[in-house]
Each structure stands twice: as structure tokens, then as C-alpha cells.
Design an enzyme around this catalytic site. Structure first.
Site, short mmCIF file in Angstrom:
data_model
loop_
_atom_site.label_atom_id
_atom_site.label_comp_id
_atom_site.label_asym_id
_atom_site.label_seq_id
_atom_site.Cartn_x
_atom_site.Cartn_y
_atom_site.Cartn_z
N LYS A 188 57.50 16.36 51.88
CA LYS A 188 56.82 17.67 51.79
C LYS A 188 56.53 18.01 50.33
CE LYS A 188 59.24 21.67 52.19
NZ LYS A 188 60.04 22.66 52.91
N GLY A 221 55.68 27.45 58.04
CA GLY A 221 54.64 26.56 57.53
C GLY A 221 55.07 25.09 57.53
#
Ligand code: R5P
Length: 286
Positions: A188, A221
């Protein structure tokens, strides 16, 4: 023992008292028009061991916790235990640039001043449960992953565990050991407080029941991005689990995205079905 609940954790405090077969402490907690907090204990606590259960998600929760702890001390409680199942501010345990406040240190230091013991559940900067020390403050870090995994395993015939980022890989490994299956992680990159991009080489999850685990879901998210990528690899199902479900944008954004969404009850939310009351009660019994 008397167990007091702050407004953020009144239900959990009740469940813990029940598990301990102890009394729930009474308190009056109000907010003045200017935002200041007012706390009044409704029990005599002199000579009694007491605990306050209060997850800290907002600054108001923190002030309320401090007022309760100090009122118990002033009232003569023999021992005052601070139980903060979710503890905000633990995400900054390092200084990345000069001059930054080390919020984890500051918050722990203040609680330590007012309590004889501190207990958290899956503190963000730690990867395993047990006794911990951070900047000279001792605390207990309880691990809710086994409770989550037990629940999630019921829907996974051929499980594989995936962490959405490297930081959560410890949880994925722990879950995979409990389920005797493989684990992996995605990569990420955080672009802003609300935006992330996730990259990964294709993982072999075709026909398998993917379990995605993270310690915190805040805006959602990270998980929504992770699910989108994994879905493209054709798993049989995708279940998402987290310890601390903040769900700042609600849980609707997960509908039609993940097949299942579950969290613990360290914070109140519509999917907080796994209770951490048994592990908190066991810790307070020690
Ligand atoms: C980050 O280090 C945490 O483990 C979570 O991945 C993060 O807090 C999730 O945030 P959000 O839900 O806003 O993507």
C-alpha cells in the site's frame, strides 16, 4: 472490583462486568455547552479496586477517561486500571521529521500518571500481544486476532489470509497459523489521509476463501482498494475483518464489495459482532 464505563464503551463495560461477575460502577457524564466534560462517580470507591473501560477515538473520549481515572484516585480506590480497548494516537510512535510530537508517548505518559495499569487491544504499533513497554510506560496489549479468526473461519472452506499492507502482515501470519493456511500481503502507498493505492503481483487465490485482516478500518479506503484488486484474481469469497472498526464513512461502502465484514466491539459499529469482553475480563482477573 467495580467496572466503570466511559460513554464510548458503556456496553463493553457492562459485558466485562458480567463476565467478571462484578458490579458496574455508576457515573454521571455530561458535556457543558462550551464542550467541557463533567464527570461524577455514583459509587463510593474508597478501598475498592476499580477499572475504567473507555475506548479513545476522540479527544473528548480522552478527557473523559482522564477525569474518571483521577476521580477514582481522589475517591480512594485501591487500584485504578485504565482499559482503552481502542486507543487513538498510537499511529505516531516514531518521529518522521524533526519537531513532530510523538503522540503515542504523550498519551501513554498522561494515562500512566493517573492509572496503576493500562490495557489496550491490538495497539497499532505492536505486532503481538502481551506485556509491552513504550518510553518507560508498561502496558498490556491484548490480542483479539484469535477471536476474529475463530468467527471468520466458519465461512472459509479453503482459507488464505491476505494483509492489505506490510504493516499488517504480522496479523495475517498469526491468522494463517491458526487456520493452517497460507498468507501473503499487498503493498500500500498512502497518498493522503483518505487516498491509498495498492499494488501487488497476482496472488494465487483462485477458488479460495480470502480473509483480509487489518487492525484498523478508518475511512475504509485501504480495504476497498484491496478487495477490488483481489476480486480480479477470482477468489471464491472475500471476508474482511478488523479489530478496530472506526468506519468513518459508515459500512455502506462495503456493500457489494466484500462478501462479509466483521469487527470486534472495541468501538460501536453495525458489524462489531466479536466481543473482546472475555479477553478484557481475563486480563482484569490477573
Ligand atoms: C494503517 O497502518 C492501518 O493498519 C490501517 O490500514 C489504516 O488505518 C486504514 O485506514 P483507512 O481505512 O482509512 O484506509
Amino acid at each position: 472490583m467495580l467496572v466503570f464505563g466511559g460513554t464510548r464503551s458503556s456496553g463493553l463495560a457492562w459485558a466485562v462486568s458480567k463476565a467478571l461477575n462484578s458490579e458496574v460502577g455508576k457515573s454521571e457524564i455530561k458535556t457543558f455547552p462550551d464542550g467541557e466534560k463533567y464527570v461524577k462517580l455514583g459509587n463510593k470507591v474508597a478501598g475498592i479496586e476499580c477499572a475504567v473501560i473507555q475506548s479513545v477515538r476522540t479527544n473528548d473520549d480522552f478527557v473523559e477517561l482522564l477525569l474518571m481515572l483521577d476521580a477514582l484516585r481522589d475517591g480512594g480506590a485501591t487500584q485504578v486500571h485504565a482499559v482503552t480497548p481502542y486507543m487513538a494516537y498510537m499511529r505516531q510512535d516514531k518521529r518522521f521529521t524533526e519537531g513532530e510530537a510523538l503522540s503515542a508517548k504523550t498519551v501513554l505518559k498522561v494515562i500512566h500518571e493517573l492509572a496503576d495499569s493500562i490495557t489496550m487491544v491490538n495497539c497499532h504499533f505492536l505486532n503481538e500481544g502481551g506485556e509491552a513497554v513504550f518510553n518507560h510506560v508498561n502496558f498490556m496489549n491484548l490480542d483479539a486476532i484469535p477471536l476474529l479468526v475463530q468467527e471468520m473461519a466458519q465461512h472459509a472452506k479453503v482459507p488464505v489470509v491476505i494483509a492489505p499492507d506490510k504493516g499488517s502482515v504480522g496479523y495475517a501470519k498469526e491468522a494463517a497459523t491458526l487456520l493452517d493456511c497460507e498468507f501473503n500481503h499487498l503493498s500500500k502507498k498512502r497518498l493522503s489521509g483518505t487516498e491509498v493505492t495498492i499494488k501487488s503481483k497476482e496472488l494465487d487465490v483462485k477458488g479460495k476463501d480470502v480473509i483480509i485482516l487489518d487492525d484498523i478500518i478508518s475511512t475504509g479506503g485501504t480495504i476497498v482498494e484491496a478487495v477490488k484488486i483481489i476480486r480480479g484474481w477470482h477468489p471464491a469469497s472475500i471476508s474482511v475483518g478488523c479489530v478496530h472498526g472506526l468506519f468513518l464513512n459508515g459500512t455502506d461502502s462495503f456493500k457489494g464489495v466484500a462478501d462479509r465484514l466483521i469487527s470486534t466491539d472495541t468501538l460501536d459499529n453495525p458489524v462489531g459482532k466479536v466481543s473482546v469482553a472475555p479477553i478484557i475480563a481475563a486480563d482484569l482477573r490477573r
